[in-house]
Scaffold this motif. Structure first.
Motif, PDB file in Angstrom:
ATOM      1  N   LYS A  42       0.840  -1.194   0.000  1.00 19.41           N
ATOM      2  CA  LYS A  42       0.000   0.000   0.000  1.00 19.41           C
ATOM      3  C   LYS A  42       0.875   1.244   0.000  1.00 19.41           C
ATOM      4  O   LYS A  42       1.939   1.276   0.631  1.00 19.41           O
ATOM      5  CB  LYS A  42      -0.913  -0.009   1.217  1.00 19.41           C
ATOM      6  N   GLU A  43       0.425   2.266  -0.709  1.00 20.90           N
ATOM      7  CA  GLU A  43       1.240   3.466  -0.914  1.00 20.90           C
ATOM      8  C   GLU A  43       1.640   4.132   0.399  1.00 20.90           C
ATOM      9  O   GLU A  43       2.774   4.586   0.546  1.00 20.90           O
ATOM     10  CB  GLU A  43       0.478   4.458  -1.789  1.00 20.90           C
ATOM     11  N   HIS A  44       0.722   4.182   1.373  1.00 17.20           N
ATOM     12  CA  HIS A  44       1.041   4.874   2.625  1.00 17.20           C
ATOM     13  C   HIS A  44       2.135   4.150   3.414  1.00 17.20           C
ATOM     14  O   HIS A  44       2.921   4.769   4.128  1.00 17.20           O
ATOM     15  CB  HIS A  44      -0.220   5.060   3.484  1.00 17.20           C
ATOM     16  N   LYS A  45       2.216   2.814   3.263  1.00 16.51           N
ATOM     17  CA  LYS A  45       3.272   2.067   3.937  1.00 16.51           C
ATOM     18  C   LYS A  45       4.632   2.368   3.302  1.00 16.51           C
ATOM     19  O   LYS A  45       5.633   2.534   4.009  1.00 16.51           O
ATOM     20  CB  LYS A  45       2.987   0.570   3.880  1.00 16.51           C
ATOM     21  N   LEU A  46       4.663   2.418   1.986  1.00 14.20           N
ATOM     22  CA  LEU A  46       5.910   2.758   1.303  1.00 14.20           C
ATOM     23  C   LEU A  46       6.347   4.177   1.654  1.00 14.20           C
ATOM     24  O   LEU A  46       7.534   4.434   1.883  1.00 14.20           O
ATOM     25  CB  LEU A  46       5.737   2.627  -0.213  1.00 14.20           C
ATOM     26  N   ALA A  49       7.851   4.239   5.134  1.00 17.13           N
ATOM     27  CA  ALA A  49       9.190   3.644   5.148  1.00 17.13           C
ATOM     28  C   ALA A  49      10.206   4.590   4.519  1.00 17.13           C
ATOM     29  O   ALA A  49      11.330   4.745   5.020  1.00 17.13           O
ATOM     30  CB  ALA A  49       9.180   2.303   4.420  1.00 17.13           C
ATOM     31  N   MET A  50       9.809   5.237   3.433  1.00 17.98           N
ATOM     32  CA  MET A  50      10.701   6.178   2.763  1.00 17.98           C
ATOM     33  C   MET A  50      11.013   7.369   3.661  1.00 17.98           C
ATOM     34  O   MET A  50      12.170   7.789   3.778  1.00 17.98           O
ATOM     35  CB  MET A  50      10.070   6.653   1.456  1.00 17.98           C
ATOM     36  N   GLU A  51      10.001   7.913   4.314  1.00 19.09           N
ATOM     37  CA  GLU A  51      10.205   9.073   5.192  1.00 19.09           C
ATOM     38  C   GLU A  51      11.126   8.739   6.352  1.00 19.09           C
ATOM     39  O   GLU A  51      12.007   9.532   6.699  1.00 19.09           O
ATOM     40  CB  GLU A  51       8.851   9.577   5.702  1.00 19.09           C
ATOM     41  N   LYS A  52      10.924   7.573   6.953  1.00 17.51           N
ATOM     42  CA  LYS A  52      11.787   7.161   8.072  1.00 17.51           C
ATOM     43  C   LYS A  52      13.226   6.971   7.603  1.00 17.51           C
ATOM     44  O   LYS A  52      14.172   7.376   8.279  1.00 17.51           O
ATOM     45  CB  LYS A  52      11.258   5.865   8.693  1.00 17.51           C
TER      46      LYS A  52
END
Length: 246
Positions: A42-46, A49-52
């Protein structure tokens, strides 16, 4: 200046945490997802992860990065997060084309301006037009092979009026095997010499390390370098590399 490389992980992870791997010239951010998982996640999970992961890079003083070639097949490199930027330098290839043409001409004994140059592009773009304007002083015989015939004819009329340079136009669907000492294929990112069959599709820059699965042009763009600011060590021709002095 150190830069970041954002890559996928090779094996599925139970704990979805990004990993940081430091090297002398770059820092790698390994996302906690494989390519297969990224395609279905799901886009919000990616995004999370990218932001972190990018936060971790920033803590190390990294403000710019590139994606691995594999990751670019599923993610757009046009990622902007505040002051953090991920670079796509693929179009930098065309900055080096005049140097590729010059080298191939010297290697094959072609003497400017008696060099036939064929530029191929399905839909005529500003890239082809810029190359024509840069190379028309090296060639009296230049042909544009394109599917965009009307745009090409308009451009050819402009070249004739402004520079007095005649530009031949050919439909890309027609055979074009008999024209062109040098062929520049804009769609497929290569420059070739018809006489020798040599085809340049990349390069090696002296002093620039390009990690596995990472594109040289992305790295150059990320480092803020251009075609005039680097020393080319080798040309890449498919799976082999040829010394530029050879």
């Amino acid at each position: 200046m150190r830069y970041g490389i954002i890559k996928q992980c090779q094996r599925e992870k139970f704990f979805k945490r990004s990993t940081i791997i430091e090297a002398e010239n770059h820092v790698t951010l390994e996302l906690p997802y494989t390519i297969k998982q990224i395609r279905t996640a799901k886009e919000h999970k990616l995004q999370k992860a990218m932001e972190k992961g990018i936060r971790k890079l920033r803590e190390l003083g990294i403000q710019r990065a590139v994606l691995t070639d594999t990751l670019k097949t599923v993610l757009s490199p046009n990622i902007h997060m505040a002051n953090f930027r991920v670079y796509d330098g693929s179009l930098m290839f065309f900055e080096f084309v005049p140097r590729m043409v010059k080298w191939l001409c010297e290697r094959n004994g072609f003497e400017p301006p008696n060099v036939k140059i064929s530029i191929r592009e399905q839909k005529l773009s500003r890239i082809s037009q810029t190359l024509i304007e840069k190379l028309c002083y090296q060639s009296k015989y230049m042909r544009v092979v394109t599917g965009d015939i009307l745009a090409a004819r308009r451009y050819a009329s402009s070249m004739l009026e402004q520079l007095g340079f005649f530009l031949d136009i050919c439909d890309i669907a027609a055979l074009d095997e008999d024209f062109g000492d040098i062929v520049i294929d804009v769609d497929n990112f290569y420059v070739s010499a018809s006489q020798s069959g040599e085809k340049i599709d990349g390069l090696v820059v002296e002093g620039i390390e390009v990690p596995h699965d990472t594109d040289m042009f992305d790295v150059l763009a990320c480092l803020g370098l251009n075609s005039g600011g680097v020393h080319i060590d080798k040309w890449r021709m498919g799976d082999k590399y040829v010394d530029i002095m050879g």
